[in-house]
Design an enzyme around this catalytic site. Structure first.
Site: not given
Length: 177
Positions: A12, A34, A36
């Site tokens: 991540d 996504g 962003d």
């Protein structure tokens, strides 16, 4: 300036302990989906407030700028706007510009480490193999003071693609259109 160490990371991007993470933003610079959306959620409202202050009129496709990292482990978010392949923006030079400009901004910030997502390969639908090639080719070719460059893949298949491309030293392939 030298060539940084490039590594593929499975994980991540919002948890990377680096000086700067790169956000695949949209031209409005007001958050989105996504990567962003994940960065804005994890980093908190300070990122959006900084986007509004620094980019009142947004940012052009292929360009980059920086904001605070807010609540992220990273100090900064380097905002880039990738081309929307699904929307007809298919100039690979714009995609390469995102990586190059992000490194230039990182150098301005004196960042030693940076984590990139695979820009434009999600909702903007850039063909993934070419997106990986554009990332690796551009990051290898761009002189920078950054020493640690990570390409963070959220899934195992993409991580393998990045690792495989990093293992190859030959010239990039051209994308079939």
């Amino acid at each position: 300036m030298s060539t940084p160490t490039l590594t593929a990371v499975l994980g991540d991007i919002t948890t990377q302990r680096v000086d700067a993470v790169v956000n695949a933003a949209n031209t409005a610079m007001r958050g989105g989906g996504g990567v962003d959306g994940a960065i804005h959620r994890a980093g908190g409202p300070a990122i959006l407030a900084d986007c509004i202050r620094r980019f009142p009129h947004g940012l052009a496709t292929g360009d980059a700028g920086w904001t605070t990292g807010g609540d992220l482990p990273a100090r900064w978010v380097i905002q880039v706007v990738g081309p929307n392949y699904a929307g007809g923006q298919r100039d690979r030079a714009l995609l390469a510009s995102c990586y190059r400009r992000a490194l230039e901004v990182a150098d301005e910030l004196h960042a030693a480490s940076i984590a990139f997502p695979l820009i434009s390969a999600g909702v903007y639908a850039w063909p993934k193999t070419d997106a990986v090639d554009a990332a690796v080719t551009t990051l290898r070719a761009t002189p920078t003071h950054v020493r640690d460059v990570r390409i963070v893949a959220f899934d195992a298949a993409t991580h393998r693609m990045v690792e495989d491309r990093l293992a190859r030293k030959e010239q990039p392939r051209t994308m079939d259109r």
